[in-house]
Design a protein around this motif. Structure first.
Motif, short mmCIF file in Angstrom:
data_model
loop_
_atom_site.label_atom_id
_atom_site.label_comp_id
_atom_site.label_asym_id
_atom_site.label_seq_id
_atom_site.Cartn_x
_atom_site.Cartn_y
_atom_site.Cartn_z
N ILE A 117 18.05 -39.48 -54.35
CA ILE A 117 19.42 -39.98 -54.52
C ILE A 117 20.25 -38.98 -55.31
O ILE A 117 21.41 -38.68 -54.95
CB ILE A 117 19.41 -41.36 -55.21
CG1 ILE A 117 18.82 -42.40 -54.25
CG2 ILE A 117 20.82 -41.77 -55.64
CD1 ILE A 117 18.53 -43.74 -54.89
N ALA A 118 19.68 -38.44 -56.37
CA ALA A 118 20.40 -37.45 -57.18
C ALA A 118 20.73 -36.22 -56.35
O ALA A 118 21.84 -35.66 -56.47
CB ALA A 118 19.55 -37.06 -58.40
N ARG A 119 19.83 -35.80 -55.50
CA ARG A 119 20.07 -34.64 -54.64
C ARG A 119 21.23 -34.93 -53.68
O ARG A 119 22.13 -34.11 -53.50
CB ARG A 119 18.80 -34.29 -53.87
CG ARG A 119 18.83 -32.94 -53.20
CD ARG A 119 17.51 -32.49 -52.57
NE ARG A 119 16.49 -33.46 -52.33
CZ ARG A 119 15.44 -33.84 -53.10
NH1 ARG A 119 15.24 -33.38 -54.11
NH2 ARG A 119 14.57 -34.72 -52.84
N LEU A 120 21.24 -36.13 -53.06
CA LEU A 120 22.32 -36.50 -52.14
C LEU A 120 23.66 -36.57 -52.86
O LEU A 120 24.68 -36.07 -52.37
CB LEU A 120 22.03 -37.85 -51.48
CG LEU A 120 20.96 -37.86 -50.40
CD1 LEU A 120 20.66 -39.29 -49.97
CD2 LEU A 120 21.41 -37.04 -49.21
N VAL A 121 23.67 -37.20 -54.04
CA VAL A 121 24.90 -37.30 -54.82
C VAL A 121 25.39 -35.91 -55.19
O VAL A 121 26.59 -35.59 -55.08
CB VAL A 121 24.69 -38.18 -56.08
CG1 VAL A 121 25.88 -38.10 -57.02
CG2 VAL A 121 24.44 -39.62 -55.67
N GLY A 122 24.47 -35.06 -55.61
CA GLY A 122 24.83 -33.68 -55.98
C GLY A 122 25.42 -32.93 -54.79
O GLY A 122 26.42 -32.21 -54.93
N GLU A 123 24.83 -33.09 -53.62
CA GLU A 123 25.34 -32.42 -52.41
C GLU A 123 26.74 -32.91 -52.08
O GLU A 123 27.61 -32.13 -51.69
CB GLU A 123 24.39 -32.67 -51.23
CG GLU A 123 23.08 -31.93 -51.35
CD GLU A 123 22.08 -32.33 -50.27
OE1 GLU A 123 22.41 -33.19 -49.40
OE2 GLU A 123 20.95 -31.80 -50.29
N ARG A 124 26.98 -34.23 -52.22
CA ARG A 124 28.30 -34.81 -51.92
C ARG A 124 29.35 -34.29 -52.91
O ARG A 124 30.48 -33.98 -52.51
CB ARG A 124 28.26 -36.33 -51.96
CG ARG A 124 27.37 -36.96 -50.94
CD ARG A 124 27.96 -36.80 -49.57
NE ARG A 124 27.05 -37.44 -48.62
CZ ARG A 124 26.99 -37.13 -47.38
NH1 ARG A 124 27.77 -36.20 -46.88
NH2 ARG A 124 26.13 -37.72 -46.58
N ILE A 125 28.96 -34.23 -54.17
CA ILE A 125 29.89 -33.72 -55.19
C ILE A 125 30.24 -32.27 -54.89
O ILE A 125 31.42 -31.87 -54.93
CB ILE A 125 29.30 -33.90 -56.61
CG1 ILE A 125 29.26 -35.37 -56.96
CG2 ILE A 125 30.11 -33.10 -57.64
CD1 ILE A 125 28.51 -35.68 -58.27
N VAL A 126 29.23 -31.47 -54.58
CA VAL A 126 29.47 -30.05 -54.26
C VAL A 126 30.34 -29.94 -53.02
O VAL A 126 31.27 -29.13 -52.96
CB VAL A 126 28.12 -29.31 -54.07
CG1 VAL A 126 28.33 -27.92 -53.49
CG2 VAL A 126 27.39 -29.22 -55.40
N ALA A 127 30.09 -30.79 -52.01
CA ALA A 127 30.89 -30.77 -50.79
C ALA A 127 32.34 -31.15 -51.10
O ALA A 127 33.27 -30.52 -50.56
CB ALA A 127 30.31 -31.71 -49.75
#
Length: 134
Positions: A117-127
């Protein structure tokens, strides 16, 4: 058997975290088993120094074993309760170990899920941040 028991009991609390109640149950069983080991040493010594039926008769008197049909059954009357107590201890330890292993597996799954979940959230924030740049 006593060496295996001693090794197991010394290492188990360091591997499996037990509640106070669980520790109390294990301690009570260990105290019973320790008495059986002590009685076993007495039995062995008595039978080695007094072989035959005389030794068994002395054994019945010295250990004050519960109602025994005859002196021939003295060792059996000691070993059966010992084996039952030892089996109870093994069942308790196995149950605690199994619970510990299941908790460990569940914790690993939760950790992996949280990391995902943290990885997905991080990817969304970066995107999102990448989309806001001119």
């Amino acid at each position: 058997l006593e060496e295996i028991y001693t090794h197991l009991i010394q290492r188990f609390p360091g591997v499996v975290v037990m509640s106070e109640q669980e520790m109390q149950v294990v301690t009570q069983l260990c105290q019973k088993i320790n008495r059986h080991f002590t009685d076993g040493k007495t039995i062995r010594q008595c039978l080695e120094t007094n072989p035959g039926s005389h030794g068994k008769q002395m054994l019945v008197q010295s250990l004050q074993l519960r109602e025994i049909p005859s002196a021939d059954y003295a060792v059996r009357e000691w070993i059966l309760p010992f084996m039952m107590t030892f089996t109870d201890l093994l069942k308790v330890l196995w149950t605690l170990w199994t619970q510990h292993a299941k908790r460990g597996a569940a914790e690993a799954e939760v950790r992996a899920s949280c990391e995902g979940i943290a990885r997905l959230v991080g990817e969304r924030i970066v995107a999102q941040l990448a989309g806001e740049e001119p």
